[in-house]
Design a protein around this motif. Structure first.
Motif, PDB file in Angstrom:
ATOM      1  N   ALA A 139      63.906-108.743-131.718  1.00 32.17           N
ATOM      2  CA  ALA A 139      64.446-107.648-132.529  1.00 32.17           C
ATOM      3  C   ALA A 139      63.880-106.314-132.053  1.00 32.17           C
ATOM      4  CB  ALA A 139      64.108-107.870-133.998  1.00 32.17           C
ATOM      5  N   THR A 140      62.602-106.316-131.668  1.00 36.71           N
ATOM      6  CA  THR A 140      61.971-105.080-131.200  1.00 36.71           C
ATOM      7  C   THR A 140      62.627-104.582-129.916  1.00 36.71           C
ATOM      8  OG1 THR A 140      59.890-105.784-132.184  1.00 36.71           O
ATOM      9  CG2 THR A 140      59.771-104.028-130.557  1.00 36.71           C
ATOM     10  N   VAL A 159      67.610 -97.498-129.179  1.00 35.45           N
ATOM     11  CA  VAL A 159      66.998 -96.168-129.027  1.00 35.45           C
ATOM     12  C   VAL A 159      67.372 -95.575-127.664  1.00 35.45           C
ATOM     13  CG1 VAL A 159      64.806 -94.942-128.758  1.00 35.45           C
ATOM     14  CG2 VAL A 159      65.084 -96.596-130.606  1.00 35.45           C
ATOM     15  N   ALA A 174      62.954 -78.299-120.478  1.00 35.05           N
ATOM     16  CA  ALA A 174      61.832 -79.045-121.074  1.00 35.05           C
ATOM     17  C   ALA A 174      62.348 -80.230-121.886  1.00 35.05           C
ATOM     18  CB  ALA A 174      61.004 -78.117-121.958  1.00 35.05           C
ATOM     19  N   ILE A 175      63.385 -79.982-122.688  1.00 36.90           N
ATOM     20  CA  ILE A 175      63.938 -81.041-123.539  1.00 36.90           C
ATOM     21  C   ILE A 175      64.572 -82.131-122.668  1.00 36.90           C
ATOM     22  CG2 ILE A 175      65.715 -81.512-125.275  1.00 36.90           C
ATOM     23  CD1 ILE A 175      65.106 -78.617-126.310  1.00 36.90           C
ATOM     24  N   TRP A 180      61.082-111.744-133.913  1.00 40.58           N
ATOM     25  CA  TRP A 180      60.866-110.318-134.186  1.00 40.58           C
ATOM     26  C   TRP A 180      60.538-109.553-132.911  1.00 40.58           C
ATOM     27  CZ3 TRP A 180      62.868-108.600-138.394  1.00 40.58           C
ATOM     28  CH2 TRP A 180      63.053-109.499-139.442  1.00 40.58           C
ATOM     29  N   VAL A 203      58.100 -95.071-132.365  1.00 45.06           N
ATOM     30  CA  VAL A 203      59.154 -94.269-131.741  1.00 45.06           C
ATOM     31  C   VAL A 203      59.356 -92.967-132.514  1.00 45.06           C
ATOM     32  CG1 VAL A 203      61.643 -94.155-131.302  1.00 45.06           C
ATOM     33  CG2 VAL A 203      60.363 -96.198-130.668  1.00 45.06           C
ATOM     34  N   GLU A 248      54.431-110.409-129.414  1.00 45.61           N
ATOM     35  CA  GLU A 248      55.061-110.987-130.606  1.00 45.61           C
ATOM     36  C   GLU A 248      56.051-112.045-130.148  1.00 45.61           C
ATOM     37  OE1 GLU A 248      54.498-110.337-133.903  1.00 45.61           O
ATOM     38  OE2 GLU A 248      55.968-111.896-134.360  1.00 45.61           O
ATOM     39  N   TRP A 263      56.918-100.703-134.115  1.00 46.45           N
ATOM     40  CA  TRP A 263      57.664-100.140-132.982  1.00 46.45           C
ATOM     41  C   TRP A 263      58.522 -98.950-133.426  1.00 46.45           C
ATOM     42  CZ3 TRP A 263      58.462 -99.224-128.124  1.00 46.45           C
ATOM     43  CH2 TRP A 263      59.724 -98.903-127.646  1.00 46.45           C
ATOM     44  N   VAL A 264      59.271 -99.132-134.506  1.00 47.99           N
ATOM     45  CA  VAL A 264      60.165 -98.055-134.951  1.00 47.99           C
ATOM     46  C   VAL A 264      59.340 -96.844-135.408  1.00 47.99           C
ATOM     47  CG1 VAL A 264      62.010 -97.409-136.539  1.00 47.99           C
ATOM     48  CG2 VAL A 264      61.951 -99.711-135.595  1.00 47.99           C
ATOM     49  N   VAL A 282      57.537 -79.307-128.530  1.00 46.70           N
ATOM     50  CA  VAL A 282      58.407 -78.564-127.616  1.00 46.70           C
ATOM     51  C   VAL A 282      58.948 -77.315-128.306  1.00 46.70           C
ATOM     52  CG1 VAL A 282      60.659 -78.612-126.469  1.00 46.70           C
ATOM     53  CG2 VAL A 282      59.074 -80.500-126.154  1.00 46.70           C
ATOM     54  N   LEU A 286      70.542 -90.886-137.494  1.00 47.90           N
ATOM     55  CA  LEU A 286      71.292 -92.032-138.012  1.00 47.90           C
ATOM     56  C   LEU A 286      70.791 -92.497-139.388  1.00 47.90           C
ATOM     57  CD1 LEU A 286      71.363 -94.147-134.720  1.00 47.90           C
ATOM     58  CD2 LEU A 286      73.104 -92.544-135.509  1.00 47.90           C
ATOM     59  N   VAL A 293      55.596-104.876-126.410  1.00 50.70           N
ATOM     60  CA  VAL A 293      55.452-105.319-127.798  1.00 50.70           C
ATOM     61  C   VAL A 293      55.971-106.753-127.946  1.00 50.70           C
ATOM     62  CG1 VAL A 293      56.209-104.939-130.177  1.00 50.70           C
ATOM     63  CG2 VAL A 293      55.530-103.002-128.768  1.00 50.70           C
ATOM     64  N   ARG A 326      55.910-106.093-136.838  1.00 54.29           N
ATOM     65  CA  ARG A 326      55.847-105.628-135.450  1.00 54.29           C
ATOM     66  C   ARG A 326      57.033-104.712-135.142  1.00 54.29           C
ATOM     67  NH1 ARG A 326      51.433-107.036-132.134  1.00 54.29           N
ATOM     68  NH2 ARG A 326      51.743-109.211-132.630  1.00 54.29           N
ATOM     69  N   LEU A 327      58.191-105.088-135.666  1.00 57.77           N
ATOM     70  CA  LEU A 327      59.377-104.235-135.484  1.00 57.77           C
ATOM     71  C   LEU A 327      59.156-102.878-136.158  1.00 57.77           C
ATOM     72  CD1 LEU A 327      62.329-103.899-134.561  1.00 57.77           C
ATOM     73  CD2 LEU A 327      63.038-104.997-136.681  1.00 57.77           C
ATOM     74  N   LEU A 352      58.108 -73.443-127.327  1.00 51.90           N
ATOM     75  CA  LEU A 352      59.152 -72.627-126.701  1.00 51.90           C
ATOM     76  C   LEU A 352      59.569 -71.442-127.556  1.00 51.90           C
ATOM     77  CD1 LEU A 352      61.467 -75.269-124.996  1.00 51.90           C
ATOM     78  CD2 LEU A 352      59.676 -73.855-123.995  1.00 51.90           C
TER      79      LEU A 352
END
Lengths: 119, 134
Positions: A97-98, A105, A67-68, A94, B23, A90, B19-20, B34, B114, A86, B15-16, B38
């Motif tokens: 940067a996104t 990520v 699953a993971i 920036w 996420v 924009e 986004w972060v 999950v 991090l 995004v 905007r950044l 489980l």
């Protein structure tokens, strides 16, 4: 096979992060070339998703759980398209940067994927 | 409130942040879903705390996108809660390891992520304060 792909996607993500980070540094928004780069990285991530699912269907099992593993594969595939979308809304540094953050990520996801598959 | 301030929260550096935060919402939510689905009994406290983190992240993401003075203030309060949560849970996981057989998003001050869980609320507070000053 999946390990090699993980490495390739990870390196591609790193390159994309540096490229878009450079655009941010130069005070530029993402350009057509950046979007082509994002498309290439996304295709690689999609190939990884398909190959990952094929390996699962062959009965191979990731060390840290199916699953993971699938969740991370899906996240990896969605990461760059999301960041790209995004950056379309924009049109400044920036946005670049996104995309750079999105690529970082993706790189982190690849390291985790390697752990999840190999244990 | 003028329109420029209202739409300003999620613009530029904002905007950044959107986004972060987005996420991290997905990461924390999918992680807790999950793990709860489980093996909830393994580390219920850790999984519930991850779910709480996901809700906080989701609310801040929504506030940044929505914009406006009310949303800005609400997001600021949430950032303070977020930072307090990271510091509390971070210290808690270090002091009482036995209570956490499995990690949360905020374990060890977000080391597994991090340290972004610590950096993020501080950055967001700076941005929200600046957005309010304009």
């Amino acid at each position: 096979m999946i390990d090699v792909l993980t490495l390739v996607v990870g390196l591609a993500a790193l390159a994309l992060a540096v490229w878009c980070g450079h655009a941010f540094y130069r005070d530029q928004s993402t350009k057509d070339w950046h979007f082509i780069g994002m498309a290439v990285v996304t295709v690689l991530a999609l190939v990884q998703l398909v190959i990952g699912v094929v390996q699962l269907s062959r009965g191979e099992r990731p060390a840290k759980g199916t699953a993971i593993f699938v969740a991370y594969l899906l996240g990896a595939a969605a990461c760059i398209p999301g960041a790209g979308f995004v950056s379309l809304t924009e049109r400044t540094r920036w946005g670049s940067a996104t995309v750079a953050a999105g690529a970082v990520v993706l790189g982190v996801l690849q390291v985790r994927l390697y752990d999840i598959w190999g244990g | 409130m003028t329109e420029s301030v209202r739409s300003g929260l999620g613009r530029g550096p904002g905007r950044l942040l959107v986004w972060v935060y987005g996420v991290f919402t997905v990461a924390a939510a999918s992680r807790s879903i999950v793990q709860m689905a489980l093996h909830f009994g393994h580390a219920p406290l850790a999984y519930v705390l991850s779910a709480v983190a996901a809700v906080v992240y989701a609310f801040i993401t929504y506030s940044l996108v929505r914009g406006g003075e009310t949303a800005r203030r609400a997001a600021l309060v949430c950032c303070v809660l977020e930072l307090a949560g990271v510091v509390t849970v971070g210290t808690w996981t270090l002091v009482d390891r036995a209570a956490f057989p499995d990690a949360t998003v905020w374990s060890d001050y977000g080391m597994g992520y991090l340290f972004i869980p610590v950096i993020l609320p501080v950055t967001a507070m700076v941005w929200l304060r600046r957005a309010g000053a304009r």
